[in-house]
Design a protein around this motif. Structure first.
Motif, mmCIF file in Angstrom:
data_model
loop_
_atom_site.group_PDB
_atom_site.id
_atom_site.type_symbol
_atom_site.label_atom_id
_atom_site.label_comp_id
_atom_site.label_asym_id
_atom_site.label_seq_id
_atom_site.Cartn_x
_atom_site.Cartn_y
_atom_site.Cartn_z
ATOM 1 N N VAL A 273 0.840 -1.203 0.000
ATOM 2 C CA VAL A 273 0.000 0.000 0.000
ATOM 3 C C VAL A 273 0.875 1.253 0.000
ATOM 4 O O VAL A 273 0.611 2.207 -0.741
ATOM 5 C CB VAL A 273 -0.977 0.014 1.203
ATOM 6 C CG1 VAL A 273 -1.646 1.378 1.358
ATOM 7 C CG2 VAL A 273 -2.030 -1.072 1.043
ATOM 8 N N LEU A 274 1.930 1.261 0.805
ATOM 9 C CA LEU A 274 2.821 2.419 0.830
ATOM 10 C C LEU A 274 3.497 2.613 -0.527
ATOM 11 O O LEU A 274 3.640 3.748 -1.006
ATOM 12 C CB LEU A 274 3.862 2.273 1.937
ATOM 13 C CG LEU A 274 3.296 2.304 3.363
ATOM 14 C CD1 LEU A 274 4.401 2.044 4.375
ATOM 15 C CD2 LEU A 274 2.584 3.607 3.652
ATOM 16 N N CYS A 275 3.869 1.512 -1.149
ATOM 17 C CA CYS A 275 4.443 1.592 -2.502
ATOM 18 C C CYS A 275 3.420 2.163 -3.480
ATOM 19 O O CYS A 275 3.757 3.008 -4.318
ATOM 20 C CB CYS A 275 4.892 0.207 -2.965
ATOM 21 S SG CYS A 275 6.332 -0.449 -2.103
ATOM 22 N N ARG B 168 -3.798 -1.609 -4.305
ATOM 23 C CA ARG B 168 -4.358 -0.478 -5.059
ATOM 24 C C ARG B 168 -5.716 -0.073 -4.482
ATOM 25 O O ARG B 168 -5.976 1.117 -4.275
ATOM 26 C CB ARG B 168 -4.483 -0.866 -6.523
ATOM 27 C CG ARG B 168 -4.789 0.265 -7.439
ATOM 28 C CD ARG B 168 -4.695 -0.198 -8.880
ATOM 29 N NE ARG B 168 -4.913 0.891 -9.794
ATOM 30 C CZ ARG B 168 -4.786 0.792 -11.094
ATOM 31 N NH1 ARG B 168 -4.437 -0.346 -11.650
ATOM 32 N NH2 ARG B 168 -5.007 1.831 -11.874
ATOM 33 N N ALA B 169 -6.551 -1.059 -4.185
ATOM 34 C CA ALA B 169 -7.859 -0.777 -3.599
ATOM 35 C C ALA B 169 -7.720 -0.166 -2.204
ATOM 36 O O ALA B 169 -8.412 0.798 -1.866
ATOM 37 C CB ALA B 169 -8.686 -2.058 -3.530
ATOM 38 N N LYS B 170 -6.815 -0.706 -1.400
ATOM 39 C CA LYS B 170 -6.597 -0.180 -0.043
ATOM 40 C C LYS B 170 -6.049 1.247 -0.100
ATOM 41 O O LYS B 170 -6.450 2.090 0.707
ATOM 42 C CB LYS B 170 -5.622 -1.058 0.733
ATOM 43 C CG LYS B 170 -6.165 -2.380 1.148
ATOM 44 C CD LYS B 170 -6.859 -2.270 2.467
ATOM 45 C CE LYS B 170 -7.204 -3.671 2.951
ATOM 46 N NZ LYS B 170 -8.176 -3.655 4.005
ATOM 47 N N ALA B 171 -5.142 1.502 -1.019
ATOM 48 C CA ALA B 171 -4.558 2.844 -1.140
ATOM 49 C C ALA B 171 -5.616 3.869 -1.518
ATOM 50 O O ALA B 171 -5.600 4.999 -1.026
ATOM 51 C CB ALA B 171 -3.420 2.835 -2.160
ATOM 52 N N GLU B 172 -6.543 3.479 -2.377
ATOM 53 C CA GLU B 172 -7.611 4.399 -2.787
ATOM 54 C C GLU B 172 -8.563 4.704 -1.640
ATOM 55 O O GLU B 172 -9.160 5.771 -1.597
ATOM 56 C CB GLU B 172 -8.366 3.823 -3.985
ATOM 57 C CG GLU B 172 -7.537 3.830 -5.252
ATOM 58 C CD GLU B 172 -8.187 3.087 -6.410
ATOM 59 O OE1 GLU B 172 -9.290 2.525 -6.238
ATOM 60 O OE2 GLU B 172 -7.567 3.058 -7.497
ATOM 61 N N GLN B 173 -8.697 3.769 -0.690
ATOM 62 C CA GLN B 173 -9.604 3.953 0.440
ATOM 63 C C GLN B 173 -8.917 4.526 1.674
ATOM 64 O O GLN B 173 -9.587 4.970 2.599
ATOM 65 C CB GLN B 173 -10.239 2.614 0.824
ATOM 66 C CG GLN B 173 -11.097 2.010 -0.244
ATOM 67 C CD GLN B 173 -11.523 0.592 0.104
ATOM 68 O OE1 GLN B 173 -11.103 0.027 1.102
ATOM 69 N NE2 GLN B 173 -12.370 0.008 -0.731
ATOM 70 N N ALA B 174 -7.606 4.500 1.699
ATOM 71 C CA ALA B 174 -6.857 4.882 2.896
ATOM 72 C C ALA B 174 -7.017 6.368 3.216
ATOM 73 O O ALA B 174 -6.933 7.216 2.340
ATOM 74 C CB ALA B 174 -5.381 4.558 2.718
#
Length: 146
Positions: free
Chosen positions: A30-32, A73-79
């Motif tokens: 996610v950080l990447c 990618r999904a987690k990053a969009e929701q983070a």
């Protein structure tokens, strides 16, 4: 009887270990992904490099690396923030592992041939949240550039 107790303990502890490992994998991915998304341009070279890094760092087959990429990618969009991900890495990773991850973040930011100010900014934030000293921040940047 002792062997049965050992088997029981191993069965109980291994899933926890695997679960923690997969959480670390996801947090790192996610950080990447946040670095890749920072310049608002998802480039195939960045995604390909991320997939390769995930395979190498976490010893994943290509299919699992692609699944992790999709999930991150999904987690990053929701983070809403980076803290929940960096907190887990601070708890589970050594200073050496965190520096290696920071170097990989630099590689992702530089793979398209240019360093966007937003990419550098988010890498700086991640480094601060991982308690990586500024000297290490600079050293990993220089190492990734060479």
């Amino acid at each position: 009887m002792i062997s049965k107790v050992k088997q029981w303990l191993k069965a109980r502890l291994d899933p926890v270990s695997q679960e923690q490992t997969s959480k670390v994998d996801l947090a790192t991915a996610v950080l990447c992904m946040e670095v890749i998304r920072a310049d608002n341009q998802l480039d195939d070279t960045e995604l390909d490099l991320l997939c390769q890094l995930l395979q190498k760092e976490f010893d994943l087959p290509p299919s699992q690396a692609k699944l992790l990429l999709t999930e991150s990618r999904a987690k990053a969009e929701q983070a809403a923030d980076l803290v929940s991900f960096t907190r887990l890495l601070n708890e589970q990773c050594s200073a050496e592992q965190k520096c290696r991850m920071l170097e990989n973040l630099w590689r992702l930011a530089l793979v398209d041939g240019r360093l966007d100010v937003h990419e550098e900014h988010i890498i700086r934030r991640i480094a601060d949240l991982l308690y990586i000293p500024h000297s290490q921040f600079i050293q990993t940047k220089l190492k990734a550039q060479s």
